[in-house]
Design an enzyme around this catalytic site. Structure first.
Site, PDB file in Angstrom:
ATOM      1  N   SER A 136      85.266   7.153 -58.952  1.00 22.50           N
ATOM      2  CA  SER A 136      84.460   6.065 -58.383  1.00 22.50           C
ATOM      3  C   SER A 136      85.318   4.825 -58.157  1.00 22.50           C
ATOM      4  CB  SER A 136      83.326   5.705 -59.349  1.00 22.50           C
ATOM      5  OG  SER A 136      83.888   5.062 -60.483  1.00 22.50           O
ATOM      6  N   LYS A 137      84.724   3.878 -57.415  1.00 22.60           N
ATOM      7  CA  LYS A 137      85.429   2.627 -57.151  1.00 22.60           C
ATOM      8  C   LYS A 137      85.757   1.928 -58.472  1.00 22.60           C
ATOM      9  CE  LYS A 137      85.137  -1.722 -54.657  1.00 22.60           C
ATOM     10  NZ  LYS A 137      84.996  -2.683 -55.754  1.00 22.60           N
ATOM     11  N   ARG A 138      84.830   2.060 -59.422  1.00 21.20           N
ATOM     12  CA  ARG A 138      85.037   1.400 -60.710  1.00 21.20           C
ATOM     13  C   ARG A 138      86.315   1.924 -61.398  1.00 21.20           C
ATOM     14  NH1 ARG A 138      80.492   1.794 -64.518  1.00 21.20           N
ATOM     15  NH2 ARG A 138      79.236   1.457 -62.666  1.00 21.20           N
ATOM     16  N   ASP A 159      89.172   0.205 -59.775  1.00 21.79           N
ATOM     17  CA  ASP A 159      89.261  -1.196 -60.186  1.00 21.79           C
ATOM     18  C   ASP A 159      89.840  -1.313 -61.594  1.00 21.79           C
ATOM     19  OD1 ASP A 159      88.190  -1.896 -57.802  1.00 21.79           O
ATOM     20  OD2 ASP A 159      86.153  -2.245 -58.553  1.00 21.79           O
TER      21      ASP A 159
END
Ligand code: GLU
Length: 510
Positions: free
Chosen positions: A265-267, A270
């Protein structure tokens, strides 16, 4: 394969394209090219609630950047245009009605309140609610209302949806090119909405099947998250009488987090400092997400890395050009298990590609970077500078720091280096070296090195002492490639100028 291969990438423009989506597009493309078929881009934008402005443009730009070419579709056209589902609106109602007439679907007029009531009743009785054969006849649908009543409700503008009438207790037998044979009992499935009067639009399931049929798609290659929809899709083909020409299916494994558990995921990106999107993205509300392109990856390396996440060639080979991928690709070698994303491996691939670029290939990568820093030079010099440093480069974003001294004379000098080098006979040595350099006409790396080394020997200097002092003058810091690469690149005049600068700028301070 006796059928013409026609595959499609069918993203919904709901935001930036995740790298998992890029991989889906890539595998479709490789499969199409491998079999001399066509790659189609269809935009599935029938869910107006999830539509995000800019997402379609982002998808197309991403595919362009990756070198995934579209033969037919949005932005290209083709015999089945339009390829944007919102522009095909009129097509779908006819097909929804065809299913109703054949007894495979029905109108449902239930309100949210009616549904809520059934849902809470189910909860109270400890059952999970599903809109299926058990409840469809307890609600106002065309299965229980008279024909006249149904017509009257439609005419007076009541809202309705068309739902698929999922058969009770039937085993759907399916084949997937990656997962093999799969069976599902229809009693575990619900009556999916196919069409909504509220926006006169089909849902994904109806539009997807109708379009795949009309566009003569031979193979559906898509993410594993669509596997649960496969029984419904099989039944829709049957209900339309299209089973004979229905596409073959291949559901691709998930891209997993670097730690293994769950979908990337994007998380994760990040948290661990890597992009999960091909290009930088700015949402309409101003949120941003980093992209591989802007982070300094080469599209060829990015594609190579992605291709091997879920597919393997069956050999030890890791570096593949797009053409080599096309020649080697097969769905049989796509694994069932999820593929764990490894950010370090992505960097490794990029470094391999960087190291293999010629000066001519490096020049167009360098030029925009140089321009950004106000440097205007020939392609030849731009490529040469990058070529000298490329072995130390992982990402193109590192190029400026590594090469700037070729183009910009030092304005400041590394303090520690000054302290260490600018003393004693180094100062007079550099003066003498300056005079020597002025006598060298052939400033090629080899010649300068021969002359300077001989001079060092004659005068009893140490090589380190001479090189480090010269580096201070030419680079201003203790970094950079071999000194004779630098002298050759800068040329005699610039070398002398930089030595004079050092005398002017540093000597007075001492
Ligand atoms: N529009 C769907 C998506 O966004 C396409 C799924 C399919 O390929 O059938 O993934």
């Amino acid at each position: 394969m006796n059928r013409e291969v026609r595959v499609r990438f069918a993203p919904s423009p709901t935001g930036p394209l995740h790298i998992g989506g890029v991989r889906t597009a890539l595998y479709n493309y490789l499969f199409a090219r491998r079999h001399g078929g066509k790659m189609i881009l269809r935009i599935e934008d029938t869910d107006s609630q999830r539509f995000v402005p800019g997402a379609e443009e982002y998808i197309i730009e991403s595919l362009n950047w990756c070198g995934v070419e579209i033969d037919e579709g949005v932005g290209v056209g083709g015999p089945h245009a339009p390829y944007r589902q919102s522009e095909r609106k009129e097509i779908y109602l006819k097909y929804a009605k065809q299913l109703i007439d054949a007894g495979w679907a029905y109108y449902a007029f239930d309100t949210p309140e009616e549904l809520d009531a059934l849902r809470s009743q189910a909860e109270q009785e400890g059952r999970t609610f599903a809109y299926n054969y058990e409840v469809r006849e307890k609600l106002p649908t065309s299965l229980v209302l008279s024909k006249e009543e149904v017509e009257a409700r439609i005419v007076r503008g009541d809202q309705w949806v068309v739902r698929f009438k999922m058969p009770e207790n039937e085993v759907v037998k399916m084949d997937d090119l990656i997962r093999g044979h799969v069976e599902v009992n229809t009693s575990t499935l619900d009556d999916k909405v196919l069409y909504k009067s509220a926006d006169s639009l089909p849902t994904y399931h109806l539009a997807n099947i109708v379009d795949d049929h009309l566009m003569e798609i031979s193979h559906v290659i898509r993410g594993e998250e669509w596997l649960p929809s496969l029984p419904l899709h099989y039944l829709l083909y049957r209900a339309f009488g299209w089973s004979d020409t229905q596409p073959e299916f291949a559901h691709l494994p998930l891209l997993l987090k670097p730690t293994g558990g769950g979908k990337l995921s994007k998380r994760d990106g990040d948290k661990m400092g890597f992009p999960v999107f091909p290009l930088f993205w700015t949402s309409p509300t101003g949120d941003t997400a980093r992209g591989y392109r802007e982070d300094g990856y080469l599209p060829e390396a990015f594609i190579n890395m992605l291709a091997l996440l879920g597919w393997n060639p069956g050999t030890e080979q890791e570096i593949f050009s797009m053409q080599q991928l096309i020649d080697a690709f097969s769905l049989e070698r796509v694994s069932k298990a999820g593929a764990r994303f490894q950010p370090d491996k992505a960097k490794w691939f990029n470094a391999q590609y960087m190291h293999n670029l010629t000066d001519e290939q490096l020049a167009p990568i360098m030029q925009p970077i140089l321009k950004e820093h106000g440097v205007e030079v020939s392609d030849e010099l731009a490529g040469r500078a990058a070529g000298i440093m490329k072995e130390r480069v992982t990402l193109t974003t590192e190029l400026w720091d590594l090469t700037s001294f070729f183009f910009v004379a030092p304005e400041e000098y590394d303090e520690k280096l000054v302290k260490k080098q600018w003393k004693g006979d180094n100062v007079s040595m550099l003066k003498a070296l300056r005079s020597l350099l002025l006598t060298i006409d052939d400033f090629s790396k080899e010649n300068t090195e021969t002359v300077v080394r001989a001079w060092i020997e004659t005068n009893g200097y140490s090589l380190g002492q001479v090189m480090n002092t010269l580096r201070l003058a030419l680079v201003g810091a203790g970094k950079g490639p071999g000194m004779f690469d630098v002298t050759e690149f800068l040329g005699r005049e610039e070398c002398i100028k930089r030595i004079d600068n050092l005398f002017e700028n540093v000597a007075p301070q001492l």
